[in-house]
Design an enzyme around this catalytic site. Structure first.
Site, PDB file in Angstrom:
ATOM      1  N   SER A   1      13.190  30.563 -27.530  1.00  0.00           N
ATOM      2  CA  SER A   1      13.376  31.688 -26.613  1.00  0.00           C
ATOM      3  C   SER A   1      12.091  32.148 -25.931  1.00  0.00           C
ATOM      4  CB  SER A   1      14.033  32.850 -27.352  1.00  0.00           C
ATOM      5  OG  SER A   1      13.326  33.141 -28.539  1.00  0.00           O
TER       6      SER A   1
ATOM      7  N   HIS B   1      20.356  30.121 -27.001  1.00  0.00           N
ATOM      8  CA  HIS B   1      19.932  30.010 -25.596  1.00  0.00           C
ATOM      9  C   HIS B   1      20.338  28.680 -24.954  1.00  0.00           C
ATOM     10  CE1 HIS B   1      17.663  33.688 -24.852  1.00  0.00           C
ATOM     11  NE2 HIS B   1      17.237  33.622 -26.097  1.00  0.00           N
TER      12      HIS B   1
ATOM     13  N   LYS C   1      24.606  36.231 -25.076  1.00  0.00           N
ATOM     14  CA  LYS C   1      23.702  35.754 -24.036  1.00  0.00           C
ATOM     15  C   LYS C   1      24.505  35.200 -22.864  1.00  0.00           C
ATOM     16  CE  LYS C   1      19.724  35.863 -26.820  1.00  0.00           C
ATOM     17  NZ  LYS C   1      19.592  35.600 -28.231  1.00  0.00           N
TER      18      LYS C   1
HETATM   19  C1  PLP Z   1      19.407  36.244 -29.480  1.00  0.00           C
HETATM   20  C2  PLP Z   1      19.309  35.290 -30.568  1.00  0.00           C
HETATM   21  C3  PLP Z   1      19.971  35.497 -31.782  1.00  0.00           C
HETATM   22  C4  PLP Z   1      20.734  36.769 -32.076  1.00  0.00           C
HETATM   23  O1  PLP Z   1      21.951  36.785 -31.424  1.00  0.00           O
HETATM   24  P1  PLP Z   1      22.762  38.156 -31.305  1.00  0.00           P
HETATM   25  O2  PLP Z   1      24.155  37.713 -31.129  1.00  0.00           O
HETATM   26  O3  PLP Z   1      22.240  38.881 -30.103  1.00  0.00           O
HETATM   27  O4  PLP Z   1      22.549  38.912 -32.570  1.00  0.00           O
HETATM   28  C5  PLP Z   1      19.880  34.519 -32.748  1.00  0.00           C
HETATM   29  N1  PLP Z   1      19.169  33.400 -32.547  1.00  0.00           N
HETATM   30  C6  PLP Z   1      18.494  33.163 -31.402  1.00  0.00           C
HETATM   31  C7  PLP Z   1      17.744  31.907 -31.224  1.00  0.00           C
HETATM   32  C8  PLP Z   1      18.538  34.106 -30.376  1.00  0.00           C
HETATM   33  O5  PLP Z   1      17.872  33.879 -29.250  1.00  0.00           O
END
Ligand code: PLP
Length: 398
Positions: A186, A214, A246
């Site tokens: 990320s 992502h 996301k």
């Molecule tokens: C955003 C993210 C999460 C968390 O996801 P949520 O559903 O927002 O709790 C977990 N792992 C990665 C790699 C992320 O980028």
């Protein structure tokens, strides 16, 4: 009179403020989209995870409203007691079909999926092997486990193999090995070499867990994610984890894999068992997001077009975009102060992109992290590029 037992709250907060490490929260006034109102200013949004602007898609809004009408505002319980509605079952069926997996399980969030499942897959007498740049929710999931831990250098296959070989020589012999990696990282927007990781885990008898938060809706056939991107045999990736918060534009975590995995996961994950289930509107909107991805492939295509255009323009202007291979495009700044100044200037010029600084990335690696959006207009993208160039020259970066 004793000392106020909560005095540390004010003191520690002040320390954060004094060191410029506190979060100053910007507020969206209206829907999240590629052009939106933030703190009273109309800005081009370059830091949302809402890659396809699905959060605003008419089909998803309609599905959410319909579900409130038929199923109410809340689910009434945790999933195992009385909080599993037909809507939840339908979402899991649709997600498994979308992922070409045997079965899927939906959690409240991606964080809840990692924190709930990782410590159940491995415990005492086991070893977790983790990429050094994995997401914080993986790190917390690992901390909840009694297993031993090892870290390999970021995407370094020789180092991963070294750790696996050392693990094989460990006494007493480890019961289980679990290799865990982000799919798309990320902070840098680079892609884990999941094909090579899968060969190594297969050779060494380890389980493989990929967090594709992502990568979903971005990589692979129609946005099916990293397993599809590498055309991997599904059986080699034991846990494919992701999120609806996301690209899918809603909220919710999920895992996909074998029916055995799902049966185990819902009986064991404490986050799934002990915390309330999604309200109907959320579930229906998530299912509608899958519908949209399946029936409107242009969104993912548009996202990649914008990505190529922006990354190309940044490189031509002389900016360093690091290891980016995806719509996450860091613009490297070096010092934290430069990144913060750059972000502030961008905002004044109508572009919203946040600085990522130490301790989120190592010292000297501060950056502006941009995230592309499929619904950015050509004009807005060109305007954003012009503003980056202008401020880059102003701050002597290019
Ligand atoms: C955003 C993210 C999460 C968390 O996801 P949520 O559903 O927002 O709790 C977990 N792992 C990665 C790699 C992320 O980028």
């Amino acid at each position: 009179m004793g000392r106020d037992p909560t005095s540390f709250l004010k003191e520690e907060y002040k320390e954060l403020v004094d060191n410029d490490l506190d979060w100053r929260i910007r507020v969206l006034q209206g829907a999240s989209s590629a052009r939106c109102m933030v703190d009273g200013r109309s800005v081009i949004m370059l830091c949302s995870n809402n890659y396809l602007s699905l959060s605003n898609h008419p089909k998803m809004k309609a599905a959410a409203v319909r579900a409130v009408g038929t199923h109410g505002a809340g689910s009434g319980s945790v999933r195992p007691i009385a909080g599993t509605m037909d809507l939840h079952v339908e979402l899991e069926r649709r997600l498994a079909r979308f992922k070409h997996a045997e079965a899927s399980l939906v959690y409240q969030t991606g964080f809840a999926a990692n924190a709930g499942l990782i410590p159940q897959l491995v415990g005492k007498g086991d070893l977790i092997i983790s990429d050094e740049l994995n997401h914080g929710s993986i790190i917390d999931g690992v901390r909840l486990s009694y297993a031993d831990r090892a870290v390999y250098k970021h995407c370094d296959m020789a180092d991963l193999e070294r750790v696996l070989l050392e693990a094989e020589r460990h006494t007493p012999v480890y019961r289980r090995l679990l290799v865990i990696t982000d799919g798309v990282f990320s902070m840098d927007g680079d892609i884990a070499p999941l094909d090579q990781i899968a060969s190594l885990t297969e050779r060494h008898g380890a389980m493989l867990y990929v967090d594709d938060a992502h990568g979903e809706g971005v990589l692979g056939d129609g946005g099916r994610g990293i397993v599809s991107h590498f055309h991997l045999d599904r059986s080699k990736v034991h846990v494919e984890m992701g999120t609806f918060s996301k690209d899918f534009g809603v909220v919710g975590g999920h895992v996909s894999g074998s029916q055995d995995l799902v049966n185990f996961a819902y009986n064991r994950s404490r986050t799934w068992l002990l915390s309330g289930s999604h309200p109907p509107a959320v579930v229906a909107a998530c299912t509608a997001a899958i519908d949209v991805l399946e029936s409107e492939p242009q969104h993912v295509r548009n996202l990649w077009e914008r990505t190529k255009e922006f990354r190309g323009a940044m490189a031509r202007s002389g900016f360093d975009t690091g290891r980016s291979e995806t719509p996450i495009i860091p613009i490297m700044m070096g010092e934290s102060a430069t990144a913060k100044r750059f972000s502030q200037r961008l905002f004044e010029e109508g572009v919203f992109a946040l600085p990522i600084v130490f301790p989120m990335v190592s010292k000297g690696k501060a950056r502006i992290r941009t995230i592309m959006n499929a619904t950015l207009t050509k004009e807005d993208l060109e305007l954003a590029i012009a503003k980056f160039e202008m401020i880059g020259k102003e701050l002597d970066l290019i």
